[in-house]
Design a protein around this motif. Structure first.
Motif, PDB file in Angstrom:
ATOM      1  N   ARG A  74      34.873  29.133 -20.217  1.00 55.99           N
ATOM      2  CA  ARG A  74      33.629  28.377 -19.815  1.00 55.99           C
ATOM      3  C   ARG A  74      33.145  29.448 -18.840  1.00 55.99           C
ATOM      4  O   ARG A  74      33.875  29.950 -18.097  1.00 55.99           O
ATOM      5  CB  ARG A  74      33.983  27.129 -19.097  1.00 55.99           C
ATOM      6  N   LYS A 219      31.195  17.370 -24.989  1.00 55.79           N
ATOM      7  CA  LYS A 219      32.407  17.086 -24.282  1.00 55.79           C
ATOM      8  C   LYS A 219      32.070  17.540 -22.810  1.00 55.79           C
ATOM      9  O   LYS A 219      31.674  16.351 -22.186  1.00 55.79           O
ATOM     10  CB  LYS A 219      33.548  18.315 -24.736  1.00 55.79           C
ATOM     11  N   ILE A 220      31.827  18.570 -22.171  1.00 59.38           N
ATOM     12  CA  ILE A 220      31.655  18.582 -20.836  1.00 59.38           C
ATOM     13  C   ILE A 220      30.213  18.489 -20.605  1.00 59.38           C
ATOM     14  O   ILE A 220      29.852  17.875 -19.658  1.00 59.38           O
ATOM     15  CB  ILE A 220      32.030  20.119 -20.483  1.00 59.38           C
ATOM     16  N   GLN A 241      36.437  13.976 -14.623  1.00 62.81           N
ATOM     17  CA  GLN A 241      37.161  14.808 -15.337  1.00 62.81           C
ATOM     18  C   GLN A 241      38.554  14.444 -14.941  1.00 62.81           C
ATOM     19  O   GLN A 241      39.557  14.827 -14.324  1.00 62.81           O
ATOM     20  CB  GLN A 241      36.971  16.366 -14.817  1.00 62.81           C
ATOM     21  N   ASP A 292      41.287  14.340 -20.351  1.00 60.52           N
ATOM     22  CA  ASP A 292      40.189  15.224 -19.719  1.00 60.52           C
ATOM     23  C   ASP A 292      39.090  14.706 -19.266  1.00 60.52           C
ATOM     24  O   ASP A 292      38.542  14.829 -18.370  1.00 60.52           O
ATOM     25  CB  ASP A 292      39.942  16.161 -20.852  1.00 60.52           C
ATOM     26  N   PHE A 315      41.054  18.882 -26.458  1.00 56.67           N
ATOM     27  CA  PHE A 315      40.879  20.378 -26.570  1.00 56.67           C
ATOM     28  C   PHE A 315      41.647  20.977 -25.516  1.00 56.67           C
ATOM     29  O   PHE A 315      41.366  21.249 -24.307  1.00 56.67           O
ATOM     30  CB  PHE A 315      39.261  20.712 -26.266  1.00 56.67           C
ATOM     31  N   ARG A 400      43.569  27.956 -27.094  1.00 53.95           N
ATOM     32  CA  ARG A 400      43.259  26.456 -27.259  1.00 53.95           C
ATOM     33  C   ARG A 400      43.793  25.867 -28.548  1.00 53.95           C
ATOM     34  O   ARG A 400      43.769  26.457 -29.515  1.00 53.95           O
ATOM     35  CB  ARG A 400      41.775  25.777 -26.910  1.00 53.95           C
ATOM     36  N   PHE A 480      31.640  20.651 -12.723  1.00 54.88           N
ATOM     37  CA  PHE A 480      30.850  19.595 -13.582  1.00 54.88           C
ATOM     38  C   PHE A 480      29.957  18.748 -12.526  1.00 54.88           C
ATOM     39  O   PHE A 480      29.263  17.644 -13.159  1.00 54.88           O
ATOM     40  CB  PHE A 480      31.910  18.741 -14.456  1.00 54.88           C
TER      41      PHE A 480
HETATM   42  C1  OXD Z   1      37.889  22.536 -19.100  1.00 52.86           C
HETATM   43  C2  OXD Z   1      38.201  21.887 -20.524  1.00 52.86           C
HETATM   44  O1  OXD Z   1      37.314  23.652 -19.213  1.00 52.86           O
HETATM   45  O2  OXD Z   1      38.592  20.677 -20.292  1.00 52.86           O
HETATM   46  O3  OXD Z   1      38.070  21.813 -18.180  1.00 52.86           O
HETATM   47  O4  OXD Z   1      37.993  22.504 -21.561  1.00 52.86           O
END
Ligand code: OXD
Ligand code: MN
Length: 619
Positions: A74, A219-220, A241, A292, A315, A400, A480
């Motif tokens: 990321r 996801k994020i 998170q 997560d 993930f 991952r 986030f």
């Molecule tokens: C993160 C993930 O980057 O959960 O926090 O992948």
């Protein structure tokens, strides 16, 4: 009828607002074809990915992919939250005015999917039937098949999720365009990557990556950034998170639920998949709900806080995942799970994968092994084949595994309960070398929220930053955050303060070390002991010991059956070094002062702590 309409009909996508959105973006990015996908397409898409060389086979029906070498994590610097309201600017959310950044990303995306297929991924970030339905549906458009295959594991995917919306136009609109990865000038001043959540339009535009955290928009970008914005705009929920677990006591038949935040690389996935220590196995079971993300809301019927995991898969970071650190994860990525591995080492002869920490030493026979960049290990100078030094790793440190929740052996039967599970405790934890004891309970809501806001982890050599320097990470949401921190703190006080039986808060630290750098606490399974103390404390079965920083277990209150830990180590684990705390209080003062509009109860909690520490020192 044109080809796009036909493709949408074939894919069963009837939602007119979604169809209009797809047409608009297909006209803009110019793909060669449009295809609606659902979870049922997995096997066909896997076969296509294998044929195209995007995947390599791993034994047991699993798959392996490498991402571009400059696209392996990321990117926080290139991630932005945009809105039309400058009051949304926070310290951490990289806020930009929407009308400034949208045209920039749109220009980059123009014609950028030429020659590719635009996959349409309708998805749901929640268990079906959830009361938070209105914020859970989304559509991701992507020009990457590999992204589709990850999304099918990580979210509930299918056109049906758009058919039952109360307001058919109320879904998150996501556009992911990979871009020309070799010409994006990653990490330079001319970096062309933009990962933008236009939160007040519920529009996500990500350009310039095909790596998970940047490209799996459910996801994020949706599950955390957009959802936390929606949670405050609607006043209905928090999106954090957080991991989420249940602990069953087979003697009483009760299962209690905990959720909590830990900055990355602090063991959240390991905690969520924990196997109880052998001495406890007959009595307690730990159930996985999520590792997560959790969405938290107050249930109107009983007034309690409920939480669910909006994701459908895991993930996880592969590094250091093994039978001891996380036996359930090893099963969850085992044969028959259709797991996707990314950027681990891969053996093209045996079709096996390996990552640092999978076994104490890398495989003895180098034949067929290639590192995450695709280079043969046997082609390296001998001294670099097994050195384990930074740069010589076989797998990328952020490699991952992507696997479905259904493959997690300790998955809770409640994982798809539409309203979630009632929360008894909220924990925060980071990686702190000293100062933070094993566990300390916080008995008031403002003290608990303050503790979450001042959460941090010490930088390690693996992460950027100086070894040992605390990096604050409020509620583990620093990357986030979608709106200003002061308002975020107030939302927490409102939501938890509005509950009929608020959860107890606690801070945990599995990472205390002695002067020689040796970990004091064995961690992993043994962490259950600290969590059981917290649940007993909440039930009034143990009283603990009041200290200036919260209530700590008395030595005899921790169940240490089956664990050999000498008295001096235990004392250190349960000690409070007030001089270290005094320094920490000063640094928190500076940190909190950055946030505008921090609610008075948070400052009061800070002053209470500062005073208690000072009193303790002078006593
Ligand atoms: C993160 C993930 O980057 O959960 O926090 O992948
Ligand atoms: Mn995460």
């Amino acid at each position: 009828m044109d080809t796009i309409d036909r493709a949408l009909d074939v894919g069963g996508l009837r939602n007119d607002a979604a169809r209009a959105f797809i047409r608009q973006w297909a006209a803009h990015t110019q793909p060669a074809a449009v295809e609606v996908v659902s979870a049922a397409d997995d096997a066909r898409l896997v076969a296509e990915a294998l044929a195209a060389g995007e995947f390599a086979p791993v034994t047991g029906g699993r798959y392996y992919a490498r991402s571009y070498v400059k696209d392996t994590a990321r990117s926080e610097e290139r991630t932005f939250v945009a809105t039309s309201n400058p009051a949304d600017r926070g310290v951490y959310n990289n806020w930009l005015p929407a009308d400034e950044v949208k045209p920039v990303v749109e220009r980059l995306m123009a014609g950028a999917s030429r020659g590719k297929t635009m996959y349409v991924i309708p998805y749901l970030m929640a268990p079906p039937g959830t009361p938070l339905d209105a914020w859970a549906a989304g559509v991701e458009l992507t020009d990457s098949r590999v992204v589709v295959l990850h999304m099918i594991r990580m979210a509930r995917v299918g056109a049906e999720h758009l058919d039952r919306l109360a307001d058919p136009s109320h879904f998150v609109r996501g556009v992911h365009v990979t871009g020309d990865l070799e010409n994006l000038e990653q990490g330079t001043a001319a970096d062309k990557r933009y990962f933008v959540t236009v939160a007040d339009e519920r529009l996500i535009l990500h350009f310039g990556s095909s790596y998970g955290g940047n490209a799996l928009l459910g996801k994020i970008a949706h599950g955390l950034r957009q959802a936390s914005y929606d949670g405050q705009a609607s006043g209905r929920f928090l999106a954090e998170q957080f991991m989420l677990i249940g602990i069953e006591d087979r003697q009483t038949g009760r299962t209690r639920y905990l959720c909590g935040g830990f900055p990355s690389a602090s063991g959240k996935t390991n905690l969520a998949m924990m196997v109880p220590p052998p001495a406890f196995a007959g009595r307690y079971a730990v159930y996985f709900l999520g590792d997560d993300i959790a969405w938290l809301h107050v249930d109107p019927d009983d007034g309690r806080i409920y939480a669910f995991n909006p994701e459908f898969g895991v993930f996880g970071v592969a590094k250091d995942t093994n039978e001891r650190s996380n036996a359930n994860a090893i099963v969850a990525v085992g044969p028959g799970t259709a797991t996707l591995f990314t950027n681990t080492a891969y053996n093209e002869q045996t079709r096996d994968v390996w990552w640092e920490g999978r076994t104490p030493e890398p495989p003895a026979d180098l034949a067929g092994w290639r590192d995450w960049r695709g280079e043969p290990i046997g082609g390296r100078p001998p001294e670099r084949q097994r050195s384990g030094a930074a740069g010589d790793e076989w797998s990328h440190p952020n490699s991952r595994f992507t696997t479905a929740l259904a493959s997690v052996p300790n998955l809770s039967p409640e994982f798809d309960n539409p309203k979630g599970v009632p929360i008894d405790a909220i924990i925060f934890g980071g990686r702190v070398r000293d100062r933070e004891p094993l566990i300390r309970a916080l008995t008031s809501i403002p003290d608990g929220v303050y503790d979450g806001l001042t959460l941090g982890a010490e930088a390690t050599f693996a992460a950027e930053g100086k070894e040992g320097v605390l990096r604050y990470d409020p509620m583990s949401m620093r990357p986030f955050m979608s709106y200003a921190e002061g308002r975020y703190a107030q939302r927490w006080l409102d939501v938890i303060g509005g509950a009929s039986q608020p959860p107890v808060f606690a801070h945990v630290n599995w990472f205390q070390r002695d002067a020689r750098g040796r970990y004091l606490w064995p961690g992993y399974s043994e962490n259950l002991r600290a969590l059981l103390w917290l649940l007993d404390f909440r039930d009034g079965l143990v009283r603990g010991r009041e200290t200036p920083v919260g209530v700590l277990p008395r030595r005899e209150e921790l169940n240490l059956q089956g664990l050999s830990l000498d008295g001096a180590t235990l004392d250190l684990l349960l000690s409070v070094d007030l001089e270290r705390w005094e320094r920490e209080v000063r640094s928190r003062e500076e940190y909190l002062s950055q946030f505008t509009g921090l609610p008075a109860p948070i400052w009061d909690a800070h002053r209470r702590l500062a005073q208690a520490v000072r009193r303790g020192l002078s006593a």
